[in-house]
Design an enzyme around this catalytic site. Structure first.
Site, PDB file in Angstrom:
ATOM      1  N   HIS A   4      -5.860  11.809  52.642  1.00  0.00           N
ATOM      2  CA  HIS A   4      -5.978  12.815  51.585  1.00  0.00           C
ATOM      3  C   HIS A   4      -7.235  13.682  51.714  1.00  0.00           C
ATOM      4  CE1 HIS A   4      -2.444  11.166  49.952  1.00  0.00           C
ATOM      5  NE2 HIS A   4      -2.960  10.207  49.204  1.00  0.00           N
TER       6      HIS A   4
ATOM      7  N   HIS B 270      -0.443  14.753  43.491  1.00  0.00           N
ATOM      8  CA  HIS B 270      -0.452  13.288  43.514  1.00  0.00           C
ATOM      9  C   HIS B 270      -0.293  12.686  42.116  1.00  0.00           C
ATOM     10  CE1 HIS B 270      -1.250   9.363  45.137  1.00  0.00           C
ATOM     11  NE2 HIS B 270      -1.490   9.851  46.327  1.00  0.00           N
TER      12      HIS B 270
ATOM     13  N   GLU C 229       5.291  12.742  46.654  1.00  0.00           N
ATOM     14  CA  GLU C 229       4.381  13.737  47.219  1.00  0.00           C
ATOM     15  C   GLU C 229       5.080  14.549  48.299  1.00  0.00           C
ATOM     16  OE1 GLU C 229       0.884  11.302  48.462  1.00  0.00           O
ATOM     17  OE2 GLU C 229       1.882   9.790  47.275  1.00  0.00           O
TER      18      GLU C 229
HETATM   19  C1  BGC Z   1      -0.812   6.792  49.928  1.00  0.00           C
HETATM   20  C2  BGC Z   1      -1.178   5.402  49.497  1.00  0.00           C
HETATM   21  C3  BGC Z   1      -2.492   5.466  48.818  1.00  0.00           C
HETATM   22  C4  BGC Z   1      -2.413   6.426  47.669  1.00  0.00           C
HETATM   23  C5  BGC Z   1      -3.760   6.607  47.080  1.00  0.00           C
HETATM   24  C6  BGC Z   1      -0.689   7.625  48.712  1.00  0.00           C
HETATM   25  O1  BGC Z   1      -0.332   8.929  49.051  1.00  0.00           O
HETATM   26  O2  BGC Z   1       0.348   6.821  50.715  1.00  0.00           O
HETATM   27  O3  BGC Z   1      -1.261   4.540  50.592  1.00  0.00           O
HETATM   28  O4  BGC Z   1      -2.928   4.234  48.368  1.00  0.00           O
HETATM   29  O5  BGC Z   1      -1.926   7.660  48.093  1.00  0.00           O
HETATM   30  O6  BGC Z   1      -3.826   7.675  46.259  1.00  0.00           O
END
Ligand code: BGC
Length: 358
Positions: free
Chosen positions: A114, A185, A323
């Site tokens: 991210h 998210h 997402e």
């Molecule tokens: C990921 C997860 C992660 C989470 C945290 C998701 O997009 O795939 O593995 O723990 O985001 O925000």
């Protein structure tokens, strides 16, 4: 006298320099009474109030009452965030553009997740357009931000439509070649009652006959696998709880569902990509996108350590994230749809979260 005056001036300057920006909250409303609140801190959706089958408004996303609780010093969560520059994972945090290698933060199992430790979810966006049902946020990301190249100007425009949809448009430009992959998210719990309702009791449909398997560090292996005969087959709506703990290597690697599905929508954002239904409230969420993939993350890392709105403790799998995205680690998998953005080009991405009842 002169000295006192100078000291005063100095104190004033220091004070002005250290003044912290505070997060603002913007609330969008539509004709049917739906309400969506968004903060400029991390471009985060803070609350989504939609009518259930009885017409009672329920807040269907996790989050915090105090906007400063979104600061990483208080909670390292991606709740509701506008993620950038690169949503999901980049292997070993390494990208190579035009022969030059860049080492990004390795903030997740040795990979970059991210956009790095201080991705855009932990930065302020500027509100450049504020209307009754529209909010346009701008993020000016300097060259070298989390070690990504290029000065990037990115926009996220949220529009709340009268048909109870949150329409999200992303745009970005750069002055040097870079990679961009933005997403939202939000952690959805369509019951509006995360204290007692787990998403394993919800029903999911995914318009995808393939997904991208991962290794035990959550990194895509490069394979595109068929969902046929696996716990990853959601082509017919089915209970999330049915396969989430299946005896399956991919389920073990993901600690449940935490994978990218390869959408069969061919970039058509008028075709449903995903649909989530909560029998408890009757609320349905349909997701539309022009992206090729969707990460379904079933809140497997929620473990009761984060306390959210109304003091509610967020336990294991109390929410699910949908997402929309390019496939994870696309910069290192040239055969997959590219996330490369060059000067003169405009990155754009579209995601719609449309709510209804059954
Ligand atoms: C990921 C997860 C992660 C989470 C945290 C998701 O997009 O795939 O593995 O723990 O985001 O925000």
């Amino acid at each position: 006298m002169k000295r006192i005056w100078l000291a005063g001036l100095l104190a004033l300057m220091v004070c002005a320099g250290c003044k912290r920006q505070s997060p603002e909250l913007y609330t969008l409303k539509n004709a049917s009474g739906m309400e969506v609140s968004i903060t400029n801190y991390g471009g985060r959706i803070v609350s989504v109030k939609v009518p259930d089958r009885e017409g009672v408004l329920r807040d269907v996303v996790l989050g915090f009452d105090d906007l400063e609780d979104y600061y990483p010093e208080r909670n390292e969560t991606d709740f509701g965030a506008s993620i950038g520059r690169y949503a999901n994972r980049i292997k070993d945090g390494l990208i190579s553009i035009d022969g030059k290698q860049y080492q990004l933060p390795r903030n997740n199992y040795g990979h970059c997740l991210h956009g790095g430790t201080r991705g855009w979810q932990y930065q302020f966006y500027n509100a450049v357009e504020v209307g009754e049902n529209v909010l346009k946020l701008e993020r000016i990301s300097p060259d070298g931000d989390q070690n990504f190249p290029g000065n990037v100007k990115a926009y996220v425009t949220f529009t709340l439509t009268d048909s109870n949809a949150i329409d999200i448009r992303y745009e970005a430009t750069t002055d040097a070649a870079t990679v961009i992959n933005m997403t939202n998210h939000s952690y959805f719990n369509l019951s509006g009652d995360p204290a007692s309702h787990s998403i394993v009791d919800d029903v999911l449909y995914l318009n995808a006959s393939h997904y991208t398997p991962v290794d035990d560090t959550f990194m895509t292996t490069g394979e595109i696998a068929s969902v046929e005969g696996t716990p990853f087959d959601f082509r017919k709506p089915r209970l999330i709880g049915e396969g989430i703990d299946a005896d399956d290597e991919q389920i073990r690697n993901g600690h449940g569902y935490d994978h990218n599905w390869v959408l069969d929508t061919a970039g058509d954002d008028t075709v449903v990509a995903a649909e989530l239904y909560c029998p408890a409230s009757g609320i349905v969420l349909k997701v539309y996108t022009d992206e090729p993939g969707i990460q379904v993350y079933a809140g497997n890392f929620l473990d009761g350590t984060v306390k959210g709105k109304g003091g509610v403790v967020y336990n294991h799998r109390t929410a699910i994230c949908l997402e929309t995205q390019k496939y994870p680690d696309t910069p290192n998998k040239p055969e997959w749809p590219s996330a490369l953005l060059r000067p003169g080009e405009t990155y754009s991405s579209h995601c719609v979260f449309e709510f209804g009842v059954k």
